[in-house]
Design a protein around this motif. Sequence first.
Motif, PDB file in Angstrom:
ATOM      1  N   SER B 225       0.823  -1.207   0.000  1.00 44.09           N
ATOM      2  CA  SER B 225       0.000   0.000   0.000  1.00 44.09           C
ATOM      3  C   SER B 225       0.863   1.266   0.000  1.00 44.09           C
ATOM      4  CB  SER B 225      -0.899   0.029   1.246  1.00 44.09           C
ATOM      5  OG  SER B 225      -0.119   0.135   2.421  1.00 44.09           O
ATOM      6  N   GLY B 226       2.100   1.135   0.419  1.00 43.86           N
ATOM      7  CA  GLY B 226       2.982   2.283   0.552  1.00 43.86           C
ATOM      8  C   GLY B 226       3.574   2.303   1.943  1.00 43.86           C
ATOM      9  N   ASP B 227       4.313   3.341   2.222  1.00 39.01           N
ATOM     10  CA  ASP B 227       4.965   3.430   3.522  1.00 39.01           C
ATOM     11  C   ASP B 227       4.671   4.768   4.171  1.00 39.01           C
ATOM     12  OD1 ASP B 227       6.657   4.725   1.518  1.00 39.01           O
ATOM     13  OD2 ASP B 227       8.081   4.988   3.163  1.00 39.01           O
ATOM     14  N   TRP B 228       4.732   4.791   5.468  1.00 39.20           N
ATOM     15  CA  TRP B 228       4.596   6.037   6.209  1.00 39.20           C
ATOM     16  C   TRP B 228       5.409   5.940   7.489  1.00 39.20           C
ATOM     17  CZ3 TRP B 228       0.705   2.417   5.873  1.00 39.20           C
ATOM     18  CH2 TRP B 228       0.151   1.931   7.054  1.00 39.20           C
ATOM     19  N   LYS B 277      -0.464  -5.939   7.575  1.00 40.47           N
ATOM     20  CA  LYS B 277      -1.364  -6.350   6.500  1.00 40.47           C
ATOM     21  C   LYS B 277      -2.110  -5.130   5.958  1.00 40.47           C
ATOM     22  CE  LYS B 277      -3.361  -9.736   4.180  1.00 40.47           C
ATOM     23  NZ  LYS B 277      -2.564 -10.578   3.258  1.00 40.47           N
ATOM     24  N   ALA B 278      -2.177  -5.022   4.651  1.00 39.28           N
ATOM     25  CA  ALA B 278      -2.895  -3.905   4.024  1.00 39.28           C
ATOM     26  C   ALA B 278      -4.075  -4.436   3.222  1.00 39.28           C
ATOM     27  CB  ALA B 278      -1.961  -3.127   3.114  1.00 39.28           C
ATOM     28  N   ALA B 279      -5.170  -3.729   3.281  1.00 40.35           N
ATOM     29  CA  ALA B 279      -6.349  -4.130   2.526  1.00 40.35           C
ATOM     30  C   ALA B 279      -6.283  -3.639   1.081  1.00 40.35           C
ATOM     31  CB  ALA B 279      -7.608  -3.598   3.201  1.00 40.35           C
ATOM     32  N   SER B 280      -5.598  -2.529   0.885  1.00 46.62           N
ATOM     33  CA  SER B 280      -5.571  -1.923  -0.450  1.00 46.62           C
ATOM     34  C   SER B 280      -4.130  -1.704  -0.889  1.00 46.62           C
ATOM     35  CB  SER B 280      -6.297  -0.572  -0.442  1.00 46.62           C
ATOM     36  OG  SER B 280      -7.623  -0.730   0.006  1.00 46.62           O
ATOM     37  N   SER B 281      -3.866  -2.020  -2.129  1.00 47.30           N
ATOM     38  CA  SER B 281      -2.531  -1.794  -2.686  1.00 47.30           C
ATOM     39  C   SER B 281      -2.384  -0.332  -3.084  1.00 47.30           C
ATOM     40  CB  SER B 281      -2.323  -2.679  -3.908  1.00 47.30           C
ATOM     41  OG  SER B 281      -3.187  -2.248  -4.949  1.00 47.30           O
TER      42      SER B 281
END
Lengths: 172, 351
Positions: B225-228, B277-281
Motif C-alpha cells: 500500500s505504501g509506507d509512512w 497487512k494492508a487491505a488496499s494496494s
Amino acid sequence: MADRARDSTSSAPRAGAPDSPAAFSDWLAPHMTRMWHLATRMAPSADADDVVQDAVLAAWRSRASFDPADGSAASWLLSVTANAARKTRLRRWPLPTAVPDQAKPAPDTELAIDVERAVRALPRRQRLAVNCFYFADLTVAETAVVMKCSEGTVKSTLSDARRRLRTVLELS
Amino acid sequence: MNDDIERILADTGHRWRDRTGPKERPDPGLFAGDRGPHRRHARLLALAAAAAVVAIVAGVIGVNHAWNRSSPASVPPSTIVRNGDTVAASGRVVVSPDGSAKFCSQIPWTTYYYMSPHAVTTNQDPGPDPGCLPPIALRNVDPGKLAKTSSANGVVTGNAHIEGVWQDNTIIVTHQEPEPKSTIEGPQAPSTPCPAPVGGWSPNNDPDQRKALQNYLAAHPDAYSGDWVSVSNAPTSSGTSPSDDTTQVVVVGAVGDLTAARKILTAIYPGNLCVIKAASSASRLEKAREFLRRELQFGAPSISLAPAGQNRLCVYLIVPVIDRSTWRLIEQAGGSNVVSVNPLIQKIGSR
C-alpha cells in the motif's frame, strides 16, 4: 534567576494578526531573530531558515486564530515556531548527529564547548527549558508556552537542569 | 547556590546569540503567493502546495476519524447531508457589499510531514488561502456577530461558528456565535502498530536505505500500500530516544504474504520497520485518488494519501460537505475501506 520582561503586545492588532502580507511581515519582523534562535536550538539538525519559514507560513495561514487576549504575539509566534521545529525534527530522516556550523559553539573557550555538550546531554525537558531560556532568550512565560506547562514548572525544570549541569561541569 | 552556573549559562547563551546575528523580516511576497525571483520562497510554496494536503480542522479529526476507524464498511447514512438537515461549521465568513455572504471552509494550514514524497499530492495549489475553496453560500448571517473582523473595499471578513439549515449548497443560518478556539497544532504521526523488537528500536535510521525502500515499493504498487512514518515511545536499543521523546518507525502495508514481505523489506531496510497487512494496494489507492480528483474537480479542498489511524493508508479526502453525490463518488472509489472522508460542514440534525 530573574525573569525577563518584554512587551510583545504593543504591535499586536486588536483581533487576529494583520491580514495584509506587508503588515503581517512588519508585525512579525521584531520576533524573527528569536524565532530563528528557538528553531536553531530545538531542531539543530535542520536548516533553521527552513524551520522559520515553515513557522512563518504556518503563522500566516493561522493568523485569524491569534488572539491577543490569550497571550502576546511573541508567545504565539514562538509556539508556532516550536511546533514547526518539532515537525521538522520528525520530518527529517534520520535525525543527523552532525550539528550545522552555525549551531556549533565557537571555540572561544573550552567552557562554552563543555556547556554545549552538557546541555545536549540533559534530559529532554531540561534541555528544552535551558535552550529556550538561556539560548533563545525566551522569558519564563514564553518558555512555558513552548513547553506547554506552567511557569512554575519551567522554573523548577530550570533549577533541576542547573543542578545537573553544575555536577556535570564539576562546579564547586 | 546556583549563581555560578546561572552566570555561565547566561554568558554562553549570550555569546551564542551574538554569533547568530539578527534575522531580517520575511518577504511579504511569501504570503502573497509571489513566486517571482525568490527561489527559496517559490520552493517553499511549491512544497506547501505539495505537502499541505492533509490539512485538517481539529474538530473534524475528532469526529470523523472515530467512525473511519470503527466502521470500515461504509459511512453511516446519518452523516450524509440532505436538504433540510441542520448543519454546523466553524470558519471564515465573507460578507460582500451587496450583503451576500459565503462561508470559506477555513482549513488550518497544517502539514503532514510523515509521508513518502511520492504519496503526497493535491488536486489544486492551495494558494495563500486554501480554505476559501469552494465557498458555501450563507443566508441570514449577522456581520455584527463576526469575530476578528477585517474589512477591505466594503468586504467584511470575520470568523464565526454557524448553525443552520442546509438547502441546495446554501446554509440558512439560524444560530451564530464567535468561532470556537481552534488549535494550530496539526495532526500527529500515528503510533507504531508493531511492538518494539527485543532490545528496542534502533536510534538511527539510514536515509539512503529509506530511499531504497521507497523505490522498491514504488516498483511494486500491486503488492504494497505504501509506507509512512509512525512514532513509538518505546525505548531504543541505546536506552534513549533520538528525537527527544519518540522513535521513528517506518510502516509498510503489505497486501500479500506478511512473512515473505517482511523478509524482502527487511533486507532492503534493516532500520526500524513495521510491516502490517494492508487491505488496499498502492495501485488501488492511486486509482481511487485519481478518480476522486477527476470527479470532484474543485469540490475537495484536499485529497491525498495518508494514514487513517495507525493501521492503514487511505485516500484522505477533505470535502465541504458529504452530500449524496459526494458519497456516491466515494462509494465508487471504494468506500471507506479506501477513502477517509472529512467534511468541513458537519450534520448535526436531520430534517
